[in-house]
Design a protein around this motif. Sequence first.
Motif, PDB file in Angstrom:
ATOM      1  N   GLU A 113     -22.924  23.386  10.386  1.00  0.00           N
ATOM      2  CA  GLU A 113     -23.628  22.112  10.338  1.00  0.00           C
ATOM      3  C   GLU A 113     -22.669  20.936  10.263  1.00  0.00           C
ATOM      4  O   GLU A 113     -22.896  19.880  10.883  1.00  0.00           O
ATOM      5  CB  GLU A 113     -24.586  22.078   9.146  1.00  0.00           C
ATOM      6  N   ASP A 114     -21.569  21.061   9.503  1.00  0.00           N
ATOM      7  CA  ASP A 114     -20.651  19.933   9.373  1.00  0.00           C
ATOM      8  C   ASP A 114     -19.960  19.617  10.694  1.00  0.00           C
ATOM      9  O   ASP A 114     -19.661  18.451  10.985  1.00  0.00           O
ATOM     10  CB  ASP A 114     -19.632  20.171   8.254  1.00  0.00           C
ATOM     11  N   VAL A 115     -19.709  20.636  11.521  1.00  0.00           N
ATOM     12  CA  VAL A 115     -19.127  20.389  12.843  1.00  0.00           C
ATOM     13  C   VAL A 115     -20.116  19.621  13.710  1.00  0.00           C
ATOM     14  O   VAL A 115     -19.760  18.632  14.374  1.00  0.00           O
ATOM     15  CB  VAL A 115     -18.714  21.711  13.518  1.00  0.00           C
ATOM     16  N   ARG A 116     -21.373  20.048  13.708  1.00  0.00           N
ATOM     17  CA  ARG A 116     -22.379  19.350  14.510  1.00  0.00           C
ATOM     18  C   ARG A 116     -22.523  17.895  14.062  1.00  0.00           C
ATOM     19  O   ARG A 116     -22.663  16.986  14.886  1.00  0.00           O
ATOM     20  CB  ARG A 116     -23.726  20.071  14.431  1.00  0.00           C
ATOM     21  N   ILE A 156     -24.248  26.736  19.968  1.00  0.00           N
ATOM     22  CA  ILE A 156     -24.286  25.832  21.118  1.00  0.00           C
ATOM     23  C   ILE A 156     -25.711  25.357  21.379  1.00  0.00           C
ATOM     24  O   ILE A 156     -25.968  24.167  21.605  1.00  0.00           O
ATOM     25  CB  ILE A 156     -23.702  26.531  22.365  1.00  0.00           C
ATOM     26  N   GLN A 157     -26.665  26.286  21.328  1.00  0.00           N
ATOM     27  CA  GLN A 157     -28.050  25.921  21.583  1.00  0.00           C
ATOM     28  C   GLN A 157     -28.620  25.011  20.502  1.00  0.00           C
ATOM     29  O   GLN A 157     -29.373  24.073  20.799  1.00  0.00           O
ATOM     30  CB  GLN A 157     -28.881  27.196  21.750  1.00  0.00           C
ATOM     31  N   GLN A 158     -28.248  25.257  19.252  1.00  0.00           N
ATOM     32  CA  GLN A 158     -28.717  24.383  18.177  1.00  0.00           C
ATOM     33  C   GLN A 158     -28.131  22.987  18.322  1.00  0.00           C
ATOM     34  O   GLN A 158     -28.829  21.980  18.135  1.00  0.00           O
ATOM     35  CB  GLN A 158     -28.359  24.973  16.814  1.00  0.00           C
ATOM     36  N   PHE A 163     -28.191  16.998  19.599  1.00  0.00           N
ATOM     37  CA  PHE A 163     -27.234  15.981  20.037  1.00  0.00           C
ATOM     38  C   PHE A 163     -27.906  14.933  20.922  1.00  0.00           C
ATOM     39  O   PHE A 163     -28.673  15.264  21.824  1.00  0.00           O
ATOM     40  CB  PHE A 163     -26.089  16.658  20.793  1.00  0.00           C
ATOM     41  N   LYS A 164     -27.584  13.665  20.678  1.00  0.00           N
ATOM     42  CA  LYS A 164     -28.181  12.560  21.422  1.00  0.00           C
ATOM     43  C   LYS A 164     -27.328  12.112  22.604  1.00  0.00           C
ATOM     44  O   LYS A 164     -27.805  11.368  23.472  1.00  0.00           O
ATOM     45  CB  LYS A 164     -28.422  11.367  20.494  1.00  0.00           C
ATOM     46  N   GLY A 165     -26.069  12.530  22.634  1.00  0.00           N
ATOM     47  CA  GLY A 165     -25.196  12.168  23.749  1.00  0.00           C
ATOM     48  C   GLY A 165     -25.325  13.146  24.901  1.00  0.00           C
ATOM     49  O   GLY A 165     -26.313  13.878  25.024  1.00  0.00           O
ATOM     50  N   GLN A 166     -24.316  13.167  25.751  1.00  0.00           N
ATOM     51  CA  GLN A 166     -24.320  14.056  26.910  1.00  0.00           C
ATOM     52  C   GLN A 166     -23.540  15.335  26.613  1.00  0.00           C
ATOM     53  O   GLN A 166     -22.450  15.291  26.037  1.00  0.00           O
ATOM     54  CB  GLN A 166     -23.697  13.371  28.124  1.00  0.00           C
ATOM     55  N   ILE A 167     -24.104  16.448  27.034  1.00  0.00           N
ATOM     56  CA  ILE A 167     -23.403  17.728  26.983  1.00  0.00           C
ATOM     57  C   ILE A 167     -22.979  18.097  28.396  1.00  0.00           C
ATOM     58  O   ILE A 167     -23.790  18.065  29.325  1.00  0.00           O
ATOM     59  CB  ILE A 167     -24.296  18.831  26.391  1.00  0.00           C
ATOM     60  N   TRP A 168     -21.703  18.397  28.543  1.00  0.00           N
ATOM     61  CA  TRP A 168     -21.177  18.877  29.821  1.00  0.00           C
ATOM     62  C   TRP A 168     -20.764  20.331  29.652  1.00  0.00           C
ATOM     63  O   TRP A 168     -20.152  20.704  28.642  1.00  0.00           O
ATOM     64  CB  TRP A 168     -19.969  18.054  30.260  1.00  0.00           C
ATOM     65  N   ALA A 169     -21.099  21.156  30.613  1.00  0.00           N
ATOM     66  CA  ALA A 169     -20.749  22.576  30.568  1.00  0.00           C
ATOM     67  C   ALA A 169     -19.511  22.826  31.427  1.00  0.00           C
ATOM     68  O   ALA A 169     -19.449  22.390  32.577  1.00  0.00           O
ATOM     69  CB  ALA A 169     -21.914  23.428  31.083  1.00  0.00           C
ATOM     70  N   GLU A 170     -18.547  23.511  30.852  1.00  0.00           N
ATOM     71  CA  GLU A 170     -17.307  23.872  31.554  1.00  0.00           C
ATOM     72  C   GLU A 170     -17.304  25.379  31.776  1.00  0.00           C
ATOM     73  O   GLU A 170     -17.253  26.151  30.820  1.00  0.00           O
ATOM     74  CB  GLU A 170     -16.104  23.435  30.724  1.00  0.00           C
ATOM     75  N   ILE A 171     -17.367  25.779  33.029  1.00  0.00           N
ATOM     76  CA  ILE A 171     -17.402  27.201  33.379  1.00  0.00           C
ATOM     77  C   ILE A 171     -16.040  27.591  33.944  1.00  0.00           C
ATOM     78  O   ILE A 171     -15.713  27.267  35.089  1.00  0.00           O
ATOM     79  CB  ILE A 171     -18.507  27.491  34.412  1.00  0.00           C
ATOM     80  N   LYS A 188     -25.830  31.725  34.011  1.00  0.00           N
ATOM     81  CA  LYS A 188     -26.658  30.580  34.405  1.00  0.00           C
ATOM     82  C   LYS A 188     -27.912  30.493  33.535  1.00  0.00           C
ATOM     83  O   LYS A 188     -28.329  29.393  33.141  1.00  0.00           O
ATOM     84  CB  LYS A 188     -27.046  30.673  35.878  1.00  0.00           C
ATOM     85  N   THR A 189     -28.502  31.628  33.212  1.00  0.00           N
ATOM     86  CA  THR A 189     -29.691  31.625  32.358  1.00  0.00           C
ATOM     87  C   THR A 189     -29.373  31.005  31.000  1.00  0.00           C
ATOM     88  O   THR A 189     -30.150  30.199  30.468  1.00  0.00           O
ATOM     89  CB  THR A 189     -30.226  33.047  32.183  1.00  0.00           C
ATOM     90  N   LEU A 190     -28.233  31.366  30.431  1.00  0.00           N
ATOM     91  CA  LEU A 190     -27.832  30.805  29.144  1.00  0.00           C
ATOM     92  C   LEU A 190     -27.561  29.304  29.261  1.00  0.00           C
ATOM     93  O   LEU A 190     -27.996  28.507  28.415  1.00  0.00           O
ATOM     94  CB  LEU A 190     -26.594  31.517  28.623  1.00  0.00           C
ATOM     95  N   ILE A 191     -26.837  28.908  30.300  1.00  0.00           N
ATOM     96  CA  ILE A 191     -26.496  27.498  30.467  1.00  0.00           C
ATOM     97  C   ILE A 191     -27.755  26.663  30.687  1.00  0.00           C
ATOM     98  O   ILE A 191     -27.893  25.559  30.145  1.00  0.00           O
ATOM     99  CB  ILE A 191     -25.495  27.320  31.622  1.00  0.00           C
ATOM    100  N   ASP A 192     -28.701  27.188  31.444  1.00  0.00           N
ATOM    101  CA  ASP A 192     -29.944  26.455  31.686  1.00  0.00           C
ATOM    102  C   ASP A 192     -30.700  26.176  30.389  1.00  0.00           C
ATOM    103  O   ASP A 192     -31.403  25.168  30.280  1.00  0.00           O
ATOM    104  CB  ASP A 192     -30.847  27.234  32.649  1.00  0.00           C
ATOM    105  N   SER A 193     -30.531  27.054  29.396  1.00  0.00           N
ATOM    106  CA  SER A 193     -31.229  26.847  28.120  1.00  0.00           C
ATOM    107  C   SER A 193     -30.660  25.664  27.344  1.00  0.00           C
ATOM    108  O   SER A 193     -31.304  25.149  26.420  1.00  0.00           O
ATOM    109  CB  SER A 193     -31.145  28.112  27.260  1.00  0.00           C
ATOM    110  N   VAL A 194     -29.459  25.216  27.712  1.00  0.00           N
ATOM    111  CA  VAL A 194     -28.795  24.102  27.038  1.00  0.00           C
ATOM    112  C   VAL A 194     -29.079  22.770  27.743  1.00  0.00           C
ATOM    113  O   VAL A 194     -28.957  21.705  27.145  1.00  0.00           O
ATOM    114  CB  VAL A 194     -27.272  24.378  26.961  1.00  0.00           C
TER     115      VAL A 194
END
Length: 312
Positions: A113-116, A156-158, A163-171, A188-194
């Motif tokens: 939680e403190d990291v988030r 990651i999903q939590q 998060f209110k900003g932008q999340i970018w995924a690096e594959i 892709k299924t996991l990334i789509d959930s984010v």
Amino acid sequence: MYAYGPVPSRRFGRSVGVSPIPEKTCSYSCVYCQLGRTKTLTTKRHSFFPKEAVFADIEKVVRANEGKIDYITFVGDGEPTLSLDLGALIHECKQNFPYKVAVITNGSLLWMEDVRQDLREADVVNITMATSDPDTFKGMHRPLGSLRFEQVWQGIQQFAAEFKGQIWAEIMLVDMVNTDTEAMKSLKTLIDSVHPERTYVMAPTRPPAEPWVHMPRPETILEALALFGGENVTQLEEGSFGLDEFHSAVEAISEICRRHPLRIAQARTIEAYFAQRTLDRLIASGKFKIISYQNRKYVLPSEFVFGKQEQS
């Protein structure tokens, strides 16, 4: 030196990098890491350096490069969320500068939680999302033993839900490790959930920690781009480095190489900027070495620990 640059980034344009952690301190020891094998493998957060000194260094670099910056990027010489001061440093940057703030993270500590909470003021959090099963996770990232695949992905999903900003995924794609079609479909299924705002398909373009790591074939990269969409950043970065804060070619090459391994041509350009021929002397001294990868030569600090590599 905690801040450096701006450096040319394929994702962040001209980026002032910030490293709030000691060299090669990370929760992973990824096989593809351009900085070699991890020296301190940990998930324990610390205030590694006085945060006032880190911010003063950021301010110095930013003020010297006003108008030439796209992002202030917390990236570290390992995993930046290991710094207990990360939240305070992000806050100071947002309060004092007009530039966007990004954090590049492997995502391994987002279950905390403190990291988030520390990341909540960032504009962008760029998260590594490269594996879809526990075995590939262990083989590719070589995490500290206490970290579990399911725990990391739940974190990651939590974070994505809060998060209110932008999340970018690096594959990051490593040939024959995470590039078979079924593995990529599961990922892709996991990334789509984010629901990331941006997706970047990457490959090792600089010497990796292990010599058996290779870039995927072009057709595999095309398959990944068709599946994931997003942007192709498997090409070499272009552009010049911010050098105003350095006093000599030795200082510039030494500091930049520790975070951003240089192609020989890039190191020669830095020499030319200072009108100093120092690279050959640095290599002859044993402080730096040359490693060949993908038919290109790179200069790196000799203390970086790699698997057996072809050197010349």
